[in-house]
Design a protein around this motif. Structure first.
Motif, PDB file in Angstrom:
ATOM      1  N   LYS A 208      84.024  31.453  23.116  1.00  0.00           N
ATOM      2  CA  LYS A 208      82.653  31.870  22.808  1.00  0.00           C
ATOM      3  C   LYS A 208      82.021  32.475  24.057  1.00  0.00           C
ATOM      4  O   LYS A 208      82.509  32.292  25.160  1.00  0.00           O
ATOM      5  CB  LYS A 208      81.823  30.661  22.365  1.00  0.00           C
ATOM      6  CG  LYS A 208      82.199  30.138  21.010  1.00  0.00           C
ATOM      7  CD  LYS A 208      81.266  29.026  20.583  1.00  0.00           C
ATOM      8  CE  LYS A 208      81.585  28.582  19.175  1.00  0.00           C
ATOM      9  NZ  LYS A 208      80.615  27.600  18.681  1.00  0.00           N
TER      10      LYS A 208
ATOM     11  N   TYR B 109      83.202  41.495  20.427  1.00  0.00           N
ATOM     12  CA  TYR B 109      84.650  41.370  20.429  1.00  0.00           C
ATOM     13  C   TYR B 109      85.244  42.608  19.768  1.00  0.00           C
ATOM     14  O   TYR B 109      84.620  43.199  18.882  1.00  0.00           O
ATOM     15  CB  TYR B 109      85.095  40.131  19.637  1.00  0.00           C
ATOM     16  CG  TYR B 109      84.599  38.837  20.245  1.00  0.00           C
ATOM     17  CD1 TYR B 109      85.362  38.146  21.168  1.00  0.00           C
ATOM     18  CD2 TYR B 109      83.356  38.313  19.887  1.00  0.00           C
ATOM     19  CE1 TYR B 109      84.904  36.966  21.734  1.00  0.00           C
ATOM     20  CE2 TYR B 109      82.890  37.141  20.446  1.00  0.00           C
ATOM     21  CZ  TYR B 109      83.668  36.473  21.369  1.00  0.00           C
ATOM     22  OH  TYR B 109      83.208  35.313  21.919  1.00  0.00           O
TER      23      TYR B 109
ATOM     24  N   GLU C 248      82.031  35.046  15.111  1.00  0.00           N
ATOM     25  CA  GLU C 248      81.972  33.587  14.975  1.00  0.00           C
ATOM     26  C   GLU C 248      81.727  33.156  13.536  1.00  0.00           C
ATOM     27  O   GLU C 248      82.115  32.055  13.148  1.00  0.00           O
ATOM     28  CB  GLU C 248      80.895  33.015  15.900  1.00  0.00           C
ATOM     29  CG  GLU C 248      81.269  33.131  17.361  1.00  0.00           C
ATOM     30  CD  GLU C 248      80.216  32.567  18.294  1.00  0.00           C
ATOM     31  OE1 GLU C 248      79.458  31.666  17.881  1.00  0.00           O
ATOM     32  OE2 GLU C 248      80.151  33.025  19.450  1.00  0.00           O
TER      33      GLU C 248
ATOM     34  N   ALA D  98      79.151  39.250  18.427  1.00  0.00           N
ATOM     35  CA  ALA D  98      79.556  37.857  18.618  1.00  0.00           C
ATOM     36  C   ALA D  98      79.234  37.039  17.370  1.00  0.00           C
ATOM     37  O   ALA D  98      80.041  36.201  16.930  1.00  0.00           O
ATOM     38  CB  ALA D  98      78.858  37.265  19.838  1.00  0.00           C
ATOM     39  N   GLU D  99      78.079  37.284  16.775  1.00  0.00           N
ATOM     40  CA  GLU D  99      77.680  36.548  15.567  1.00  0.00           C
ATOM     41  C   GLU D  99      78.638  36.828  14.408  1.00  0.00           C
ATOM     42  O   GLU D  99      79.058  35.917  13.695  1.00  0.00           O
ATOM     43  CB  GLU D  99      76.250  36.922  15.182  1.00  0.00           C
ATOM     44  CG  GLU D  99      75.723  36.152  13.993  1.00  0.00           C
ATOM     45  CD  GLU D  99      74.276  36.500  13.652  1.00  0.00           C
ATOM     46  OE1 GLU D  99      73.827  36.037  12.606  1.00  0.00           O
ATOM     47  OE2 GLU D  99      73.630  37.229  14.430  1.00  0.00           O
TER      48      GLU D  99
ATOM     49  N   THR E  82      85.412  27.240  21.907  1.00  0.00           N
ATOM     50  CA  THR E  82      86.144  28.310  21.233  1.00  0.00           C
ATOM     51  C   THR E  82      85.822  28.291  19.739  1.00  0.00           C
ATOM     52  O   THR E  82      85.219  27.357  19.229  1.00  0.00           O
ATOM     53  CB  THR E  82      87.661  28.153  21.417  1.00  0.00           C
ATOM     54  OG1 THR E  82      88.081  26.913  20.841  1.00  0.00           O
ATOM     55  CG2 THR E  82      88.052  28.205  22.880  1.00  0.00           C
ATOM     56  N   PHE E  83      86.261  29.332  19.048  1.00  0.00           N
ATOM     57  CA  PHE E  83      86.145  29.409  17.594  1.00  0.00           C
ATOM     58  C   PHE E  83      87.377  30.121  17.061  1.00  0.00           C
ATOM     59  O   PHE E  83      88.172  30.680  17.809  1.00  0.00           O
ATOM     60  CB  PHE E  83      84.855  30.134  17.180  1.00  0.00           C
ATOM     61  CG  PHE E  83      84.830  31.604  17.524  1.00  0.00           C
ATOM     62  CD1 PHE E  83      85.165  32.565  16.584  1.00  0.00           C
ATOM     63  CD2 PHE E  83      84.447  32.034  18.787  1.00  0.00           C
ATOM     64  CE1 PHE E  83      85.137  33.921  16.899  1.00  0.00           C
ATOM     65  CE2 PHE E  83      84.409  33.374  19.120  1.00  0.00           C
ATOM     66  CZ  PHE E  83      84.757  34.325  18.169  1.00  0.00           C
TER      67      PHE E  83
END
Length: 173
Positions: A141, A146, A164, A160-161, A68-69
């Motif tokens: 992740k 998202y 995160e 996603a990048e 996770t992040f």
């Protein structure tokens, strides 16, 4: 004086050296071979033990949850803002009065399912705007993208990048 020396008794005879009795000529027992059935059962038991041991080691050493992040960034309200001294918020009856510290933040995955929830954090009032810190923990992740929603105000899509790397920068007003 008499030169006669008394006769000394003769030493006792030396016994013959001890000898061990000769070993018995006993034939050694023939080595027994396992039957194919017994050998198979023993092999099966050993194999099951090895496989069970490896399974026990790997089952307890793997991650218990997916990686996770924390999705981080900021949310800025630019219209009808009030500063109450303990933080800022949308002005009463402005249409933005649902925006304040503690307002819900929902994170959706690519399939549209809710993957994490959080809340708006500390706020800063400056030049008639209100900027909130956002930190939503435990976002799994692995999503392609998202979507982030503050209150019920619609979603903002992040790759996603971007998600995160803490690149959320949303505004309203």
């Amino acid at each position: 004086m008499n030169d006669d020396i008394a006769e000394q008794p003769a030493p006792p005879p030396t016994p013959p050296p001890a000898t061990w009795p000769a070993p018995l000529d006993v034939p050694s027992p023939a080595k027994r071979r396992l039957s194919p059935l017994a050998a198979g059962l023993i092999g099966l038991a050993v194999g099951a033990g090895v496989v069970g041991g490896i399974w026990a080691i790997t089952a307890s050493s793997g991650p218990s949850q997916p990686a996770t992040f924390t999705l981080e960034g900021s949310f800025t309200l630019t219209d009808d803002v009030s500063d109450n001294g303990d933080g800022c918020s949308g002005s009463y009856d402005s249409g933005y009065d649902d925006i304040a510290e503690g307002t819900s933040v929902t994170v959706y995955g690519a399939s549209g399912d809710v993957v994490a929830t959080g809340a708006l954090g500390d706020s800063t009032y400056s030049d008639y705007t209100c900027e909130f810190k956002v930190a939503v923990p435990d976002v799994p992740k692995g999503e392609k993208f998202y979507k982030v929603e503050v209150s019920h105000r619609g979603t903002l899509q992040l790759s996603a990048e971007e998600a995160e790397n803490g690149e959320l920068a949303a505004s309203l007003g």
